[in-house]
Enzyme design. Sequence first.
Site, PDB file in Angstrom:
ATOM      1  N   CYS A 197      26.249  87.844  58.750  1.00  0.00           N
ATOM      2  CA  CYS A 197      27.266  86.791  58.501  1.00  0.00           C
ATOM      3  C   CYS A 197      26.731  85.426  58.900  1.00  0.00           C
ATOM      4  O   CYS A 197      27.484  84.573  59.408  1.00  0.00           O
ATOM      5  CB  CYS A 197      28.568  87.078  59.227  1.00  0.00           C
ATOM      6  SG  CYS A 197      29.347  88.599  58.722  1.00  0.00           S
ATOM      7  N   ALA A 198      25.432  85.210  58.702  1.00  0.00           N
ATOM      8  CA  ALA A 198      24.825  83.914  59.000  1.00  0.00           C
ATOM      9  C   ALA A 198      23.778  83.658  57.918  1.00  0.00           C
ATOM     10  O   ALA A 198      22.603  83.456  58.200  1.00  0.00           O
ATOM     11  CB  ALA A 198      24.209  83.920  60.391  1.00  0.00           C
TER      12      ALA A 198
END
Length: 405
Positions: free
Chosen positions: A360-361
């Site tokens: 999620c980055a």
Amino acid sequence: MTAAFTAIAPLAQVTGADLCVPLADGSTRTYANFDYAASAPALTQVVERIDQLLHTYSSVHRGAGYASKVSTDNYENAREIVGRFVGATDEHVVVFTRNTTDSLNLLAGCVPGSVVVLDIEHHANLLPWKGSRIVRAAGTIEETIRRLVVELCARPAGLLAITGASNVTGEVLPIARIADIAHRCGARILVDAAQLAPHRAIDIGAWGVDYLAFSGHKLYAPFGAGVLVGRRDWLDCADPYLSGGGAVRNVTVTNTQWALSPARHEAGTPNILGAGALAAACETIESLGFEYIAEHERALCEQLVAGLRTVPGLEVLSLWSDCEDSVGIVTFTVDGFEPREIATYLSDVHGIGVRDGRFCAHPLLDRLGHADGAVRASIGLGTGCADVERLVGAVRTLVPESALA
Ligand code: PMP
């Protein structure tokens, strides 16, 4: 393994320590959990507290019955414990949410000005801020801070939203210093402490942090509670995060008088067990002592990185050459292997659980040159040196023996 690493035992008892998992060859093995940064197993003290809370479990705030009164006390007590855990002052209010993502979305509805963020953030601290001003992090913390100053000085910002510790590299930022800089530039500061809170003592009063968000499930407390701790004024000026019962003082068919925070942003029946679990985790972690926690993970990470570096073609990801502290996260790639292939191999053949992907980055993985993802091994209170030895040994079996030193 060197003698120095032989004595590192788990610091606390957690659930799942004796979990046996199936391997691809039909055998079973005790699970080695290296996925604490995603969701940590529950501390046994948390499980015991949940059992206690269930005895009197009832609605909060509205019931007159004994169980309801006890549950209300437990819930409000949990709020105080969590506030103390992070050094909240009288200016801060503790709002229970579902998780860090929820906390940041809540705050996004309260910020009066623009929001400045780094490009290294978890999506939870990137996407909620509409029209945010994104600053590209540099190769050092010093230069990254300088870039933040330039952006904050260029035009006024309402908020600097920044991570306490990266969920990809584990690297920790000097939050007190950054808070001071933000304030000098006229902005407030929000710290995404999802990865920091389980690993380092936090003191938002002393650090001058205006808002802090974190999740129970990463802090050894399941049952889905998170927290937003923050200054009251913005929270009380904003529309309630959810509209409904509990968030109001009085309602007529033509008019609604909203309550102040925290009730203002906690409409509906709250997550009583989640809040209780979170408070129990805060108390247990505090009693263990953050200095021991930091030392425990420093030693294990040293062992892990030293072991992994013996694997040819393995790269450990990092952002800042001048970073002096990182929490128990080691993210790596191995030349010639897809991250999913490595993670699947570790699970199917060795019973080891890691996380693979982009965590999620996505912008961060892109800029680190690993747009296809990486493998993240993360440790915690239930990890010991035998687990680390097992992971290192398993990764070494990935590459041909002739390539190993
Ligand atoms: N911020 C960071 C740094 C995280 O690591 C995570 C979880 N991976 C989040 C925010 C979001 O946390 P949650 O899923 O509990 O909302």
